[in-house]
Enzyme design. Structure first.
Site, PDB file in Angstrom:
ATOM      1  N   HIS A 115       3.055   2.754   1.394  1.00  0.00           N
ATOM      2  CA  HIS A 115       2.179   1.613   1.245  1.00  0.00           C
ATOM      3  C   HIS A 115       2.887   0.374   0.734  1.00  0.00           C
ATOM      4  O   HIS A 115       2.564  -0.738   1.122  1.00  0.00           O
ATOM      5  CB  HIS A 115       1.040   1.980   0.283  1.00  0.00           C
ATOM      6  CG  HIS A 115      -0.224   1.299   0.646  1.00  0.00           C
ATOM      7  ND1 HIS A 115      -1.406   1.973   0.823  1.00  0.00           N
ATOM      8  CD2 HIS A 115      -0.494   0.004   0.865  1.00  0.00           C
ATOM      9  CE1 HIS A 115      -2.336   1.104   1.148  1.00  0.00           C
ATOM     10  NE2 HIS A 115      -1.815  -0.087   1.174  1.00  0.00           N
TER      11      HIS A 115
ATOM     12  N   HIS B 113      -8.672  -1.459   3.028  1.00  0.00           N
ATOM     13  CA  HIS B 113      -9.003  -0.653   1.857  1.00  0.00           C
ATOM     14  C   HIS B 113      -9.816   0.528   2.331  1.00  0.00           C
ATOM     15  O   HIS B 113     -10.934   0.780   1.865  1.00  0.00           O
ATOM     16  CB  HIS B 113      -9.795  -1.495   0.845  1.00  0.00           C
ATOM     17  CG  HIS B 113      -9.416  -1.164  -0.562  1.00  0.00           C
ATOM     18  ND1 HIS B 113     -10.319  -1.059  -1.586  1.00  0.00           N
ATOM     19  CD2 HIS B 113      -8.216  -0.911  -1.120  1.00  0.00           C
ATOM     20  CE1 HIS B 113      -9.678  -0.741  -2.702  1.00  0.00           C
ATOM     21  NE2 HIS B 113      -8.423  -0.650  -2.436  1.00  0.00           N
TER      22      HIS B 113
END
Lengths: 1062, 80, 226
Positions: A362, A411
């Site tokens: 990430h 998200h």
């Protein structure tokens, strides 16, 4: 798919206390646990060469995907806890136990919130309460596994409560899967915990232990999508009651124990406290107010047992062979070795934490970097780009001295686990990215994808997500100007929540995430730092707790939009006063990321005193502080002489602010804790020199078959009645139906500059009251097209967004993208990714609109089935004068309707095939970038010259849907004659087409423009009446096919979503 | 140190759609026999010293000045 | 002739203060920014409490802003006849301060609602509504989560009996307010609370109509004329 095996690595001699780990090696024999073994390329030189291109901050600081669970209960190869626990996998709340969902009434759209499971404490006052908290899937216990972005296990190493784990997903039931059901006293794995100050802390597998008492219920872990959210084995931890299930040993590092009821962190409220103090003064002593550093939420005193020694640099230097849990933190052997090489010793626990998260998928984009380079390599030259990729967000010049910054971010996983807060904190994060560029945020957009509209899980997730996007954005005072809501079975357990924010500033106001100037101070400001999302950091922590005290670690980050609103105003005032040299927002990996990135981008060195970090929870260990992903925090670099002014402005806005360090020129990031050095690393190695993978790619095995299964064989409507029925069917289908149910929960008016918002083609915001300068934005994706052909699919998504912007009369300038894909370890997915990125880069180059930044979200899959590859593309355009924009509504009677562009027979991936036949096959519509550019040119010129009273581009649902939407938007019908095959004319999804209503008298000019540009144009009909009338042109003349009164059309179009909401 | 709990509820005549939404969902989940649910708020106030009458009075004053809106809510104070 | 000076209070979390200021400027008055923590109304001729989420709506919407230092001055001045307009969150603050009766509760549908709302102006006699005619129908955005007006029977009877309902929802009641009440005034008539946002209906470019401008031109005319 397990790549992560705890290695007693580096310390075979320690195995006496790690016997159970040896058992775990049996996982190696389980074929399903084998990961695809990527060839790891250590292209350090290449990374240094690509300076300023595919930086991790391409998406800005990315949330730590951190796999790496906290200590996990040991689990055997069959996914069941070791130690013979025979309880069902995954915590199963006893009947009637576990927090029970607050649930809605049937006839209430949101009711009390669909399936709202146990609530992480959220204020009941607000709709925030709805749909929040771990959601209880009907009749089941703990929530489904939440995969982490960069976790090879996909199914979530050490993620929270696991649903009954079928044999199908061994990875999910696999190693260290979070809370194990405690069904009786002392059942389940009893973690072995070393008694010394082992940096392993609690040792492997001591993870969160579910309490199966009344009213506890497992809390879902939060995925690695967001800052460490759940990354580090956070399964949310219900209270560990006495004797329920496996008990964490009371030794160091018993794993993160997330708070079940962290609740929203209320910003310190001076006035309320002043009032109460005044009251107390008047009424007498004895009433106190909660302080900023609150004791853990259960209100009890936590007596920390004496801490073992901190793992300092000095200790690390003299204990080189101490085993470290790098595997749990998601690091591979060679990556760990590389850290040791860089430092010339083993890393300290804190340093390991930093590297593990900064090098996670990430944050480092290790799987995607090699492909994302193309955005830089193929970037079209344009003067408009003021700040390119690599910063928090790209910045584009829009003229008149104004600059605009924008970006979209995902998200996804947290929104599945905790829909409201997942979506809310997603908005919060992207807004902070924009703020850190020096801009005032002026609008947000959201692109949402869920499973089928009627699926119970969608009914759980969707309302919470929408309420969260609205709740946070509305509270910040940011109008929501557009987006999408899409339903498809492939997103069923992997909803996509992509949030975009756009901000404006003057050219001079652009801020950078740099830390120049030795001697400048580093200030952390915003909310206090708490245990949000630290998960696996506790693997390293050596805090200890006794039976009474459990530091509960909230695994669900709870956003506080009020604090962020204050932060916006405060930052803008700081910028105006010229007090900021460099600034970074804290997102993924919190302090670790902000410090390494700021330091790496500046003079390369920084000294930080971690003791100075303002804490919400005084028991946090330094590793936890470093990993914390508490929301609403920023970090600034400030000249020493300006620090007082800086702090004064923060005080005015009642925002905590603390000097935590200083910029140096040593080229080292040095951090101290209690006076000892616990971090001493070259920051550039963490921030910029993460691993680079070149994962194997291969087209998915089923692609050939899929493409051969063309929609040509599907039976088509053949007469007027059938066509009529099809129009209504599509108009009422979930993807094409009215989204008012969603969009009416968003404030579109705040700030008073919204010229256009949903359902219009693009959101339009005015920037300059005097000149009318403004911007247009559209956010679009199409997973079905990309599934059939990812290269074309990405180009088609870009084409649609580009076309949407141009349809309003704006000139497209720049692109942001959110790339949502399955697991990068699946060569098919990796192939899709590389194809999509290449397609997008090529198309952006052709159209002259550079990618300025974006986000990659991997691991959107459950088991072996990835979502459709879903690149979501945002295009920004500029209106020199928003007063000339063109809307989509038919409002003028008697205006000539024309169709610009060419229609071909193209139904692969179309809404018609999907809605009527649930068919996905063939090839998507053929891309034609030249035609898009030509069409855009005509539309922009036409708007400037005021030639059009309406324009609506064609996309999903073809001409039929465009007509439906324009008629309903303006409450005015149309009489249209379509040439040739009525079905093809109405439902084909060919590209580069736009429906226009021409201002009476301007028909000739429009025709001339089209001819000059080589854009085919055909007359369709005229606006007017209260029905949509379609005729077919035959040899015998025009023949009416059908007519639909607007009232009937409206009813079909508008009833769908509310009907699902219940 | 003592903890005093203040429970705040809407006055009975005030419509409570949140409570109603909850009540209507329960049968669907297999919970019968629930005729009504009303949703309120609970505050835990930590005070120095003991929770004697004087302290409780102070908390009541806090409750009616701030924690509850007397126009639409009632409250109860008790020692935990 | 000096322009009228109309204050707009900014509380922590206020969101529509700038839009209220813009509307005031468009109406020909000077918008004066007021800070919640000051004790100074700066001699303004009227005050607007704008929309937003002051203090995050924590505890209850408007419950904490009501104790802002400046509210002491506002309450005193209102008692002396200073015209005060509370919009949305401002209306909530006025109710919490007891400058207006009743309270605002979560919307009955339990959602935030943003829509272009038809209203009827039922009392065109206040300083803030003089530019409308009684019964005039307008379209003004509502956008809130806690817009349901509630009051006890006696209060409602009083409001209705004395003609103190300033505006009512037409066609559709977006939040379940009793008697479709969208706005009310105090007995003296100088304090008005309104849930919808007139400041967002002042330009056809950015709003559903320009029907909201009347609230601001009314006060300006009233002040300047005086």
């Amino acid at each position: 798919m397990s790549e992560q095996r705890p290695k007693g690595s580096g310390a075979p001699e320690d195995e006496t206390s790690m016997e159970w780990i040896l058992d775990l090696k049996d996982d190696a024999d389980d074929p399903e646990l084998h990961a695809v073994d990527p060839s790891v390329t250590h292209a350090f030189e290449a990374i240094l060469d690509e300076e300023g291109e595919a930086r991790p901050a391409e998406g800005g600081p990315q949330p730590a995907g951190g796999p790496g669970s906290g200590p996990q209960p040991a689990v055997g190869e069959d996914g069941l806890p070791l130690g013979g626990a025979t309880a069902a996998p995954g915590p199963q709340p006893a009947e009637g136990s576990g927090p029970q969902p607050a649930v809605p009434e049937d006839d209430q759209p949101l009711g009390g919130g669909f399936g709202t499971g146990p609530q992480p404490a959220v204020s009941g006052e607000h709709a925030r309460g709805f749909g929040t908290g771990p959601q209880q899937v009907q009749g089941s216990g703990p929530q489904p596994v939440v995969p982490q972005d960069d976790h090879p296990l996909g199914g979530g190493f050490g993620t929270g409560p696991q649903p009954a784990v079928s044999g199908e997903h061994p990875g999910t039931g696999g190693f260290g899967t979070g809370p194990q059901p405690a069904v009786a006293f002392g059942t389940g794995p009893q973690p072995v915990v070393p008694e010394d100050d082992h940096p392993l802390g609690g040792g492997f597998g001591t993870g969160p232990q579910p309490a199966v008492g009344q009213g506890t219920g497992p809390q879902p872990a939060v995925s690695g999508e967001y800052p460490g959210a759940g990354g580090f084995g956070t399964g949310p931890q219900p209270a560990v009651g006495q004797g329920t299930g496996p008990q964490p040993a009371v030794y160091p590092g018993t794993g993160p124990q997330p708070v079940v009821d962290a609740g929203p962190q209320v910003a310190s409220d001076e006035h309320a406290r002043d009032f109460i103090k005044a009251l107390a003064a008047e009424a007498g002593p004895g009433v106190t107010t909660p302080g900023e550093v609150a004791p853990p939420a259960d209100g009890r005193h936590h007596r920390a047992v004496a801490e073992p020694g901190t793992d300092t640099v000095e200790v690390a230097a003299r204990t080189p062979d101490r085993p470290q849990p790098y595997a749990e933190l998601g690091m591979k052997d060679d990556e760990y070795r590389r850290v040791r090489d860089i430092l010339g010793r083993r890393p300290t626990a804190a340093e390991l934490a930093i590297y593990s998260v900064m090098w996670s998928e990430h944050c480092s984009y290790k799987s995607s970097k090699v492909h994302l380079r193309q955005f830089g390599d193929k970037a079209p030259r344009t003067d408009a780009l003021l700040v390119g990729m690599g910063e928090n967000a790209g910045v584009v010049d829009v003229g008149q001295g104004w600059a605009v910054t924008f970006k979209v971010e995902s998200h996804n996983h947290p929104s599945y686990v905790e829909p409201y807060q997942g979506a809310a904190t997603g908005v919060g994060g992207i807004v902070r990215d924009i703020m850190s560029m020096g801009a005032r945020p002026i609008a947000v957009m959201d692109s949402l994808r869920f499973g089928p509209a009627d699926a119970p899980d969608t009914q759980r997730v969707l309302p919470g997500v929408v309420a969260g996007v609205g709740g946070y954005g509305n509270s910040l005072g940011l109008p929501n100007i557009g987006g999408e809501t899409v339903f498809d079975a492939c997103y069923a357990q992997n909803p996509l929540v992509n949030a975009l924010c756009v901000g404006v500033m003057k050219h001079d106001d652009i801020q950078r995430a740099v830390a120049p100037g030795p001697g400048n101070k580093v200030i952390l400001f915003g909310a206090g730092t708490g245990p949000d999302g630290i998960g696996g950091a506790s693997v390293l922590a050596s805090a200890t707790f006794d039976d009474e005290s459990q530091a509960k670690r909230p695994s669900v980050q709870v956003g506080d939009p009020f604090m962020e609103k204050l932060l916006i105003e405060c930052c803008l005032e700081l910028f105006r006063a010229g007090l900021v040299v460099g600034i970074q927002d804290l997102g993924a990996a919190g302090v670790s990321c902000a410090t390494t990135e700021l330091a790496a981008a500046g003079t390369g060195g920084m000294d930080v005193d971690l003791d100075a970090v303002p804490l919400r929870d005084a028991t946090l260990r330094p590793e936890e502080i470093l990993m914390s992903e508490s929301q609403e925090r920023m970090m600034a670099v400030v000249e020493p002489a300006k620090v007082d002014d800086f702090l004064a402005i923060c005080a005015k806005w009642e925002i905590p602010a603390t000097v935590i360090g200083e910029v140096t020129d040593t080229g080292r990031l040095v951090m101290t804790w209690r006076g000892e050095v616990i971090v001493d690393i070259p920051p550039v190695t963490a921030a910029d020199e993460g691993p680079v993978y070149e994962r194997p790619l291969a087209p998915p095995a089923d692609l050939g078959g899929l493409q051969s299964d063309t929609p040509g064989r599907l039976t088509r409507p053949s007469n007027g009645d059938e066509l009529r029925r099809t129009v209504l069917w599509l108009a009422g289908s979930p993807n094409l139906a009215s989204k008012t149910w969603v969009t009416s929960q968003y404030d579109r008016y705040v700030l008073g500059n919204t010229v256009q918002a949903m359902p219009d083609d693009a959101g339009i915001v005015r920037i300059d009251d005097e000149t009318g300068l403004g911007i247009a934005l559209s956010l679009d994706g199409n997973g079905r097209y990309a599934r059939l052909d990812p290269y074309a699919g990405a180009q088609l998504a870009l084409s649609e967004a580009y076309r949407n912007v141009a349809a309003t009369g704006a000139r497209p300038l720049a692109v942001t993208n959110c790339l949502n894909f399955g697991s990068p370890e699946d060569p098919g997915v990796m192939w899709q990714f590389s194809q999509a990125v290449t397609g997008l880069a090529d198309a952006c180059q052709y159209l002259g609109v550079p990618v300025t930044g974006g986000n990659v979200s991997f691991y959107n899959q459950t088991g072996t089935a990835p979502i459709n590859p879903t690149p979501v593309i945002g295009v920004l355009g500029v209106h020199d004068d928003v007063r000339r924009r063109v809307g989509m509504a038919f409002v003028t009677e008697g205006a000539t309707l024309a169709l610009l562009g060419e229609t071909r027979e193209e139904f692969g991936g179309s809404e018609w095939a999907h809605v009527v036949y649930d068919h996905l096959g063939g090839l998507p519509p053929k891309v034609d970038l030249a035609a898009e550019r030509a069409l855009a040119g005509v539309l922009i010129t036409a708007s400037r010259e005021g030639l059009l009273v309406a324009a609506h581009d064609l996309s999903d649902g073809g001409l039929s849907q465009a007509l439906v939407e324009s008629c309903l938007r303006g409450s005015l019908g149309a009489k249209v004659t379509v040439p040739g095959d009525g079905f093809v004319a109405l439902f084909s999804e060919s590209v580069a087409r736009c429906l226009v209503a021409i201002r009476p008298g301007s028909e000739g000019r429009v025709a001339a423009l089209c001819e000059q540009a080589g854009v085919p144009v055909s007359q369709l009909g005229v606006t007017g009446g209260d029905a949509l009338e379609i005729s077919g042109r035959t040899a015998e003349g025009d023949q009416e096919l059908f007519s639909i009164p607007l009232a009937e059309l409206r009813e079909a179009h508008e009833r769908t979503l509310p009907s699902y909401a219940g | 140190m003592a903890r005093v709990v203040v429970d705040v509820m809407l006055k009975p005549e005030i419509l409570d759609p949140q409570g109603r939404a909850i009540a209507q969902k329960l049968p669907q989940l297999g919970f019968d026999g629930v005729t009504a649910v009303r949703q309120g708020k609970r505050f835990e106030v930590e005070i120095d010293g003991e929770a004697d009458e004087a302290a409780l009075d102070r908390v009541r004053k806090i409750a009616e000045t701030m924690l509850a809106n007397p126009v639409i809510e009632t409250f109860d104070v008790r020692v935990l | 002739m000096n322009a009228a000076r109309i204050g707009v209070i900014t509380f922590p979390g206020s969101l529509d203060d700038r839009d209220a200021a813009r509307a005031i400027t468009m109406a020909g008055a000077e918008a004066v920014p007021l800070w919640h923590a000051d004790h100074d109304l700066r001699d303004v001729d009227a005050v607007v409490l704008p929309g937003g989420f002051s203090y995050g709506d924590y505890l209850r919407a408007g419950a904490l802003a009501r104790f802002a230092p400046l509210m002491t001055e506002v309450i005193a001045a209102a008692g002396n006849g200073l015209p005060v307009l509370g919009i949305c969150n401002g209306f909530q603050v006025l109710c919490e301060s007891h400058l207006l009766p009743g309270a605002l509760l979560p919307n009955a549908g339990l959602h935030f609602v943003c829509r272009d709302q038809r209203l009827r102006i039922d009392d065109a006699g206040t300083a803030w509504t003089a530019d409308y005619s009684t019964g005039q129908e307008v379209v003004i955005p509502v956008k809130n989560a806690d817009g349901r007006y509630a009051a006890d029977r006696e209060t409602l009877a009083e409001l209705e009996g004395e003609g103190r309902v300033v505006a009512r929802y037409l066609d559709l009641n977006p939040n379940g307010s009793l008697n479709d009440i969208a706005g009310i005034r105090n007995e003296a008539g100088n304090v008005v609370g309104l849930m919808p946002h007139p400041e967002h209906a002042v330009e056809s470019l950015t709003g559903p109509s320009t029907d909201g401008l009347g609230f601001f031109t009314s006060i300006v005319k009233g002040l300047v004329g005086a």
